[in-house]
Design an enzyme around this catalytic site. Structure first.
Site, mmCIF file in Angstrom:
data_model
loop_
_atom_site.group_PDB
_atom_site.id
_atom_site.type_symbol
_atom_site.label_atom_id
_atom_site.label_comp_id
_atom_site.label_asym_id
_atom_site.label_seq_id
_atom_site.Cartn_x
_atom_site.Cartn_y
_atom_site.Cartn_z
ATOM 1 N N LYS A 15 0.746 -0.924 0.183
ATOM 2 C CA LYS A 15 0.016 0.040 -0.075
ATOM 3 C C LYS A 15 1.239 1.177 -0.022
ATOM 4 O O LYS A 15 1.756 1.220 0.893
ATOM 5 C CB LYS A 15 -1.310 0.382 1.196
ATOM 6 C CG LYS A 15 -2.279 1.021 1.180
ATOM 7 C CD LYS A 15 -2.899 0.717 0.280
ATOM 8 C CE LYS A 15 -4.502 0.030 0.469
ATOM 9 N NZ LYS A 15 -5.645 -1.023 -0.196
ATOM 10 N N THR A 60 -3.176 -5.843 0.614
ATOM 11 C CA THR A 60 -2.632 -4.359 0.871
ATOM 12 C C THR A 60 -3.215 -3.504 1.528
ATOM 13 O O THR A 60 -2.788 -2.570 2.638
ATOM 14 C CB THR A 60 -2.312 -3.821 -0.903
ATOM 15 O OG1 THR A 60 -3.973 -3.217 -0.912
ATOM 16 C CG2 THR A 60 -1.929 -4.238 -1.644
ATOM 17 N N ASP A 61 -4.160 -3.681 2.035
ATOM 18 C CA ASP A 61 -5.444 -3.469 2.645
ATOM 19 C C ASP A 61 -4.915 -3.712 4.105
ATOM 20 O O ASP A 61 -5.180 -2.960 4.690
ATOM 21 C CB ASP A 61 -6.708 -3.506 2.623
ATOM 22 C CG ASP A 61 -7.916 -2.755 3.327
ATOM 23 O OD1 ASP A 61 -8.079 -2.107 3.651
ATOM 24 O OD2 ASP A 61 -8.812 -4.185 3.959
ATOM 25 N N PHE A 160 30.701 32.322 -9.568
ATOM 26 C CA PHE A 160 30.998 30.920 -10.352
ATOM 27 C C PHE A 160 31.913 31.525 -11.001
ATOM 28 O O PHE A 160 31.196 32.090 -12.451
ATOM 29 C CB PHE A 160 29.419 30.678 -11.079
ATOM 30 C CG PHE A 160 29.895 29.240 -12.153
ATOM 31 C CD1 PHE A 160 29.951 28.000 -11.067
ATOM 32 C CD2 PHE A 160 29.142 29.355 -13.177
ATOM 33 C CE1 PHE A 160 30.354 27.079 -12.233
ATOM 34 C CE2 PHE A 160 29.893 28.360 -14.153
ATOM 35 C CZ PHE A 160 29.648 26.536 -13.277
ATOM 36 N N GLN A 220 28.425 22.873 -6.816
ATOM 37 C CA GLN A 220 28.960 21.379 -6.890
ATOM 38 C C GLN A 220 29.922 21.618 -5.774
ATOM 39 O O GLN A 220 30.164 20.603 -4.583
ATOM 40 C CB GLN A 220 29.619 21.132 -7.923
ATOM 41 C CG GLN A 220 28.618 20.761 -9.230
ATOM 42 C CD GLN A 220 29.030 21.682 -9.916
ATOM 43 O OE1 GLN A 220 28.689 22.544 -8.820
ATOM 44 N NE2 GLN A 220 28.573 21.340 -11.137
ATOM 45 N N ASN A 246 20.149 24.130 -8.656
ATOM 46 C CA ASN A 246 20.404 25.614 -8.938
ATOM 47 C C ASN A 246 19.288 27.071 -9.338
ATOM 48 O O ASN A 246 19.062 26.752 -10.047
ATOM 49 C CB ASN A 246 21.977 25.700 -9.367
ATOM 50 C CG ASN A 246 22.060 26.912 -9.557
ATOM 51 O OD1 ASN A 246 21.991 27.764 -8.747
ATOM 52 N ND2 ASN A 246 23.877 27.029 -10.452
ATOM 53 N N HIS A 248 18.393 29.476 -10.277
ATOM 54 C CA HIS A 248 18.428 30.593 -10.716
ATOM 55 C C HIS A 248 18.394 32.482 -9.737
ATOM 56 O O HIS A 248 17.304 32.237 -9.859
ATOM 57 C CB HIS A 248 19.408 30.910 -11.924
ATOM 58 C CG HIS A 248 19.331 29.860 -11.872
ATOM 59 N ND1 HIS A 248 21.034 29.060 -11.906
ATOM 60 C CD2 HIS A 248 19.465 28.394 -12.851
ATOM 61 C CE1 HIS A 248 21.536 28.215 -12.776
ATOM 62 N NE2 HIS A 248 20.641 28.052 -13.403
#
Ligand SMILES: O=c1[nH]c(=O)c2[nH]c(=O)[nH]c2[nH]1
Length: 299
Positions: A15, A60-61, A160, A220, A246, A248
Protein backbone atom coordinates in the site's frame (compact mmCIF):
# COMPACT_ATOMS: atom_id res chain seq x y z
CA UNK A 1 15.93 -20.90 -32.58
CA UNK A 2 13.10 -20.97 -30.06
CA UNK A 3 11.95 -17.79 -28.33
CA UNK A 4 13.04 -17.48 -24.68
CA UNK A 5 10.29 -18.35 -22.21
CA UNK A 6 8.51 -15.44 -20.56
CA UNK A 7 8.97 -15.49 -16.81
CA UNK A 8 8.28 -13.27 -13.83
CA UNK A 9 11.00 -10.82 -12.89
CA UNK A 10 11.54 -8.73 -9.77
CA UNK A 11 8.36 -7.79 -7.99
CA UNK A 12 7.11 -6.11 -4.85
CA UNK A 13 3.70 -4.87 -3.81
CA UNK A 14 1.92 -3.12 -0.99
CA UNK A 15 0.00 0.00 0.00
CA UNK A 16 1.39 3.34 -1.05
CA UNK A 17 1.06 6.65 0.76
CA UNK A 18 -0.88 5.74 3.88
CA UNK A 19 -1.45 9.06 5.59
CA UNK A 20 -1.41 8.43 9.31
CA UNK A 21 -1.65 11.04 12.02
CA UNK A 22 -1.05 9.99 15.63
CA UNK A 23 -2.04 12.27 18.47
CA UNK A 24 -0.44 11.50 21.82
CA UNK A 25 -3.08 12.82 24.23
CA UNK A 26 -2.15 11.25 27.56
CA UNK A 27 -1.31 14.74 28.78
CA UNK A 28 -3.08 18.05 28.16
CA UNK A 29 -0.10 18.98 26.00
CA UNK A 30 -0.66 16.88 22.87
CA UNK A 31 2.10 15.65 20.53
CA UNK A 32 1.56 15.03 16.82
CA UNK A 33 3.17 12.61 14.38
CA UNK A 34 2.08 13.13 10.76
CA UNK A 35 3.40 10.56 8.29
CA UNK A 36 2.92 9.33 4.75
CA UNK A 37 3.91 5.64 4.80
CA UNK A 38 4.42 3.16 1.96
CA UNK A 39 4.74 -0.59 2.61
CA UNK A 40 5.98 -3.01 -0.04
CA UNK A 41 6.54 -6.72 0.46
CA UNK A 42 9.10 -8.88 -1.33
CA UNK A 43 9.23 -12.67 -1.32
CA UNK A 44 7.53 -15.57 -3.04
CA UNK A 45 4.58 -14.10 -4.88
CA UNK A 46 5.11 -16.03 -8.11
CA UNK A 47 1.84 -17.98 -7.97
CA UNK A 48 -0.19 -14.80 -7.63
CA UNK A 49 1.32 -13.42 -10.81
CA UNK A 50 1.52 -16.64 -12.81
CA UNK A 51 -1.72 -18.45 -11.95
CA UNK A 52 -3.78 -16.02 -9.89
CA UNK A 53 -3.24 -17.94 -6.65
CA UNK A 54 -3.46 -15.38 -3.83
CA UNK A 55 -2.51 -17.75 -0.99
CA UNK A 56 0.64 -15.71 -0.32
CA UNK A 57 -0.83 -12.29 -0.99
CA UNK A 58 -1.07 -10.42 2.32
CA UNK A 59 -3.63 -7.85 1.12
CA UNK A 60 -2.46 -4.30 0.65
CA UNK A 61 -5.48 -3.43 2.78
CA UNK A 62 -4.00 -5.49 5.64
CA UNK A 63 -0.67 -3.72 5.20
CA UNK A 64 -2.48 -0.38 5.53
CA UNK A 65 -4.34 -1.58 8.62
CA UNK A 66 -1.07 -2.76 10.19
CA UNK A 67 0.36 0.73 9.80
CA UNK A 68 -2.62 2.22 11.65
CA UNK A 69 -2.58 -0.50 14.31
CA UNK A 70 1.14 -0.02 14.98
CA UNK A 71 0.61 3.74 15.24
CA UNK A 72 -1.71 3.07 18.22
CA UNK A 73 1.39 2.33 20.35
CA UNK A 74 3.09 5.52 19.18
CA UNK A 75 5.17 6.17 16.11
CA UNK A 76 8.46 7.52 17.44
CA UNK A 77 11.11 8.18 14.84
CA UNK A 78 10.04 7.30 11.28
CA UNK A 79 13.06 4.99 10.96
CA UNK A 80 12.12 3.04 14.11
CA UNK A 81 8.49 2.81 12.95
CA UNK A 82 9.54 1.40 9.56
CA UNK A 83 11.90 -1.09 11.23
CA UNK A 84 8.98 -2.32 13.37
CA UNK A 85 6.87 -2.82 10.24
CA UNK A 86 9.73 -4.61 8.45
CA UNK A 87 10.31 -6.97 11.41
CA UNK A 88 6.59 -7.67 11.69
CA UNK A 89 5.99 -8.63 8.07
CA UNK A 90 9.23 -10.61 7.67
CA UNK A 91 8.61 -12.59 10.87
CA UNK A 92 4.84 -13.13 10.42
CA UNK A 93 4.72 -14.66 6.93
CA UNK A 94 7.43 -17.18 6.06
CA UNK A 95 7.25 -16.43 2.32
CA UNK A 96 7.84 -12.71 2.95
CA UNK A 97 11.63 -12.49 2.76
CA UNK A 98 11.96 -8.73 2.81
CA UNK A 99 10.50 -5.53 1.56
CA UNK A 100 10.76 -1.81 1.42
CA UNK A 101 9.09 0.63 3.78
CA UNK A 102 9.24 4.37 3.19
CA UNK A 103 7.93 7.38 5.08
CA UNK A 104 7.69 11.10 4.77
CA UNK A 105 7.18 13.07 7.97
CA UNK A 106 5.54 16.47 8.03
CA UNK A 107 6.52 18.83 10.84
CA UNK A 108 4.07 20.75 13.00
CA UNK A 109 4.89 23.48 15.50
CA UNK A 110 2.77 24.72 18.36
CA UNK A 111 0.88 27.93 17.66
CA UNK A 112 1.82 30.73 20.03
CA UNK A 113 -1.36 31.90 21.76
CA UNK A 114 -1.60 34.20 24.80
CA UNK A 115 2.20 34.38 24.74
CA UNK A 116 2.67 30.60 25.16
CA UNK A 117 2.92 27.55 22.89
CA UNK A 118 -0.60 26.12 22.59
CA UNK A 119 -1.29 22.61 23.94
CA UNK A 120 -3.24 21.32 20.96
CA UNK A 121 -3.16 23.88 18.13
CA UNK A 122 -0.42 23.54 15.55
CA UNK A 123 0.87 25.20 12.39
CA UNK A 124 2.70 23.28 9.66
CA UNK A 125 6.27 24.39 10.04
CA UNK A 126 8.51 24.98 7.10
CA UNK A 127 8.34 23.48 3.73
CA UNK A 128 10.86 20.71 4.27
CA UNK A 129 9.88 17.08 4.66
CA UNK A 130 11.78 14.42 6.60
CA UNK A 131 12.13 11.12 4.75
CA UNK A 132 13.03 7.57 5.75
CA UNK A 133 13.42 4.25 3.95
CA UNK A 134 13.99 0.79 5.42
CA UNK A 135 14.90 -2.07 3.10
CA UNK A 136 14.75 -5.57 4.56
CA UNK A 137 16.36 -8.63 3.02
CA UNK A 138 16.05 -11.57 5.38
CA UNK A 139 17.71 -10.47 8.61
CA UNK A 140 19.55 -7.61 6.89
CA UNK A 141 18.25 -4.06 7.36
CA UNK A 142 19.27 -0.94 5.45
CA UNK A 143 18.17 2.39 6.93
CA UNK A 144 18.29 5.54 4.83
CA UNK A 145 17.21 8.80 6.41
CA UNK A 146 16.81 12.09 4.62
CA UNK A 147 15.04 15.32 3.93
CA UNK A 148 13.70 17.14 0.92
CA UNK A 149 12.74 20.68 0.03
CA UNK A 150 14.98 22.30 2.62
CA UNK A 151 15.01 25.69 0.88
CA UNK A 152 18.09 27.81 1.54
CA UNK A 153 19.61 30.95 0.10
CA UNK A 154 22.69 33.07 0.64
CA UNK A 155 22.53 36.61 -0.68
CA UNK A 156 26.29 36.86 -1.25
CA UNK A 157 29.37 34.73 -0.58
CA UNK A 158 28.88 32.75 -3.77
CA UNK A 159 30.26 32.97 -7.30
CA UNK A 160 30.85 30.96 -10.44
CA UNK A 161 34.06 31.62 -12.42
CA UNK A 162 36.80 30.02 -14.52
CA UNK A 163 34.48 27.65 -16.40
CA UNK A 164 35.10 26.79 -20.05
CA UNK A 165 33.73 29.23 -22.62
CA UNK A 166 32.70 28.11 -26.08
CA UNK A 167 30.68 29.73 -28.87
CA UNK A 168 27.44 29.06 -26.96
CA UNK A 169 28.56 30.56 -23.65
CA UNK A 170 26.84 33.78 -22.63
CA UNK A 171 26.94 33.43 -18.84
CA UNK A 172 28.94 36.21 -17.17
CA UNK A 173 31.51 35.21 -14.58
CA UNK A 174 30.74 36.47 -11.08
CA UNK A 175 32.14 36.32 -7.59
CA UNK A 176 29.05 37.82 -6.01
CA UNK A 177 25.74 36.14 -6.73
CA UNK A 178 22.78 34.68 -4.92
CA UNK A 179 23.04 30.95 -4.22
CA UNK A 180 19.69 29.29 -3.64
CA UNK A 181 18.63 25.66 -3.60
CA UNK A 182 16.12 23.17 -2.22
CA UNK A 183 18.27 20.55 -0.52
CA UNK A 184 17.24 16.94 -0.97
CA UNK A 185 19.60 14.64 0.89
CA UNK A 186 19.52 10.97 1.83
CA UNK A 187 22.04 9.38 4.15
CA UNK A 188 22.55 5.72 4.89
CA UNK A 189 23.22 4.57 8.43
CA UNK A 190 25.93 1.97 8.94
CA UNK A 191 23.86 0.51 11.78
CA UNK A 192 20.19 0.23 12.74
CA UNK A 193 20.58 1.07 16.46
CA UNK A 194 21.00 4.81 16.10
CA UNK A 195 19.23 7.69 17.89
CA UNK A 196 17.45 8.55 14.64
CA UNK A 197 15.74 11.72 15.87
CA UNK A 198 18.93 13.08 17.41
CA UNK A 199 20.95 12.29 14.30
CA UNK A 200 18.34 13.91 12.07
CA UNK A 201 18.47 17.19 13.97
CA UNK A 202 22.27 17.12 13.95
CA UNK A 203 22.56 16.37 10.22
CA UNK A 204 20.06 19.10 9.37
CA UNK A 205 22.05 21.61 11.44
CA UNK A 206 25.37 20.51 9.88
CA UNK A 207 23.95 20.82 6.36
CA UNK A 208 22.72 24.35 7.05
CA UNK A 209 25.97 25.37 8.73
CA UNK A 210 28.11 24.09 5.84
CA UNK A 211 25.84 25.80 3.32
CA UNK A 212 26.15 29.10 5.16
CA UNK A 213 29.85 29.11 5.94
CA UNK A 214 32.64 30.26 3.65
CA UNK A 215 32.69 31.33 0.04
CA UNK A 216 30.97 29.03 -2.47
CA UNK A 217 32.79 28.78 -5.84
CA UNK A 218 29.89 26.65 -7.14
CA UNK A 219 26.98 24.57 -5.95
CA UNK A 220 29.04 21.42 -6.60
CA UNK A 221 31.66 22.55 -4.06
CA UNK A 222 28.98 23.52 -1.55
CA UNK A 223 27.28 20.14 -1.92
CA UNK A 224 30.54 18.34 -1.23
CA UNK A 225 31.31 20.55 1.79
CA UNK A 226 27.86 19.76 3.20
CA UNK A 227 28.35 16.03 2.75
CA UNK A 228 31.85 16.05 4.17
CA UNK A 229 30.67 17.96 7.24
CA UNK A 230 28.08 15.25 7.96
CA UNK A 231 30.42 12.28 7.41
CA UNK A 232 33.16 13.87 9.53
CA UNK A 233 30.73 14.42 12.40
CA UNK A 234 29.03 11.01 12.41
CA UNK A 235 30.83 7.66 12.12
CA UNK A 236 27.54 5.82 11.96
CA UNK A 237 26.57 7.51 8.67
CA UNK A 238 28.14 5.53 5.83
CA UNK A 239 27.36 7.83 2.92
CA UNK A 240 25.17 10.75 1.90
CA UNK A 241 23.62 11.61 -1.45
CA UNK A 242 22.28 14.92 -2.67
CA UNK A 243 20.01 16.27 -5.37
CA UNK A 244 20.05 20.06 -5.41
CA UNK A 245 18.58 22.47 -7.98
CA UNK A 246 20.47 25.69 -8.59
CA UNK A 247 17.59 28.14 -8.23
CA UNK A 248 18.89 30.94 -10.44
CA UNK A 249 18.50 34.58 -9.44
CA UNK A 250 19.27 36.93 -12.31
CA UNK A 251 20.22 40.57 -11.74
CA UNK A 252 17.57 42.71 -13.44
CA UNK A 253 18.81 45.39 -15.84
CA UNK A 254 17.33 48.60 -14.43
CA UNK A 255 19.35 50.89 -16.78
CA UNK A 256 16.30 51.47 -19.05
CA UNK A 257 14.71 53.18 -16.02
CA UNK A 258 17.82 55.27 -15.29
CA UNK A 259 18.61 53.13 -12.21
CA UNK A 260 21.68 51.22 -11.21
CA UNK A 261 21.38 47.70 -9.75
CA UNK A 262 24.33 46.78 -7.54
CA UNK A 263 23.12 43.19 -6.95
CA UNK A 264 19.95 44.29 -5.21
CA UNK A 265 17.02 43.47 -7.51
CA UNK A 266 16.80 39.96 -8.93
CA UNK A 267 14.48 37.93 -11.12
CA UNK A 268 13.94 34.59 -9.37
CA UNK A 269 13.55 32.16 -12.26
CA UNK A 270 11.71 28.91 -11.51
CA UNK A 271 12.89 27.09 -14.65
CA UNK A 272 15.07 25.95 -16.17
CA UNK A 273 17.31 25.29 -13.20
CA UNK A 274 20.71 23.69 -12.85
CA UNK A 275 20.48 20.28 -11.19
CA UNK A 276 23.47 19.15 -9.18
CA UNK A 277 23.55 15.58 -7.85
CA UNK A 278 26.36 13.69 -6.14
CA UNK A 279 27.17 11.13 -3.48
CA UNK A 280 29.70 11.87 -0.76
CA UNK A 281 31.15 8.58 0.42
CA UNK A 282 33.87 7.03 2.52
CA UNK A 283 36.72 5.73 0.38
CA UNK A 284 36.63 1.94 0.06
CA UNK A 285 33.16 1.58 1.61
CA UNK A 286 30.80 -0.23 -0.76
CA UNK A 287 27.32 1.18 -1.28
CA UNK A 288 24.76 -1.64 -1.22
CA UNK A 289 22.62 -1.32 -4.36
CA UNK A 290 19.65 -2.92 -2.64
CA UNK A 291 19.52 -0.05 -0.16
CA UNK A 292 19.19 2.64 -2.85
CA UNK A 293 17.09 0.81 -5.44
CA UNK A 294 13.80 2.57 -5.97
CA UNK A 295 14.89 5.90 -4.54
CA UNK A 296 14.12 8.28 -7.38
CA UNK A 297 15.86 11.53 -8.13
CA UNK A 298 19.36 10.73 -6.89
CA UNK A 299 22.20 9.60 -9.14
O1 LIG B 1 27.20 26.59 -9.11
C1 LIG B 1 27.05 26.45 -10.34
N1 LIG B 1 27.38 25.26 -10.92
C2 LIG B 1 27.23 25.04 -12.25
O2 LIG B 1 27.54 23.94 -12.78
C3 LIG B 1 26.70 26.09 -13.03
N2 LIG B 1 26.39 26.22 -14.35
C4 LIG B 1 25.88 27.45 -14.53
O3 LIG B 1 25.45 27.90 -15.63
N3 LIG B 1 25.85 28.13 -13.35
C5 LIG B 1 26.35 27.30 -12.39
N4 LIG B 1 26.54 27.46 -11.06
Amino acid sequence: MSEPAIVLGANQYGKAEVRVVKVARERARHEIDDLNVTSQLRGDFAAAHLVGDNAHVVPTDTQKNTIFAFARDGIGSPEAFLLRLADHFVSSFEWVTGGRWAAERFAWQRIMADGAPHDHAFVRSGHEVRTAVVVADGAERHVIAGLRDLTVMKSTGSGFEDYPHDRYTTLAETHDRILATDVSARWRYARADVDFDGRYESVRALLLEAFAEGYSPGLQATLFAMGRRVLEAHDDIAEIRFSMPNNHHFVVDLAPFGLDNPNEVFFAADRPYGLIEAAVVREGVESPRAAWDGIAGFC
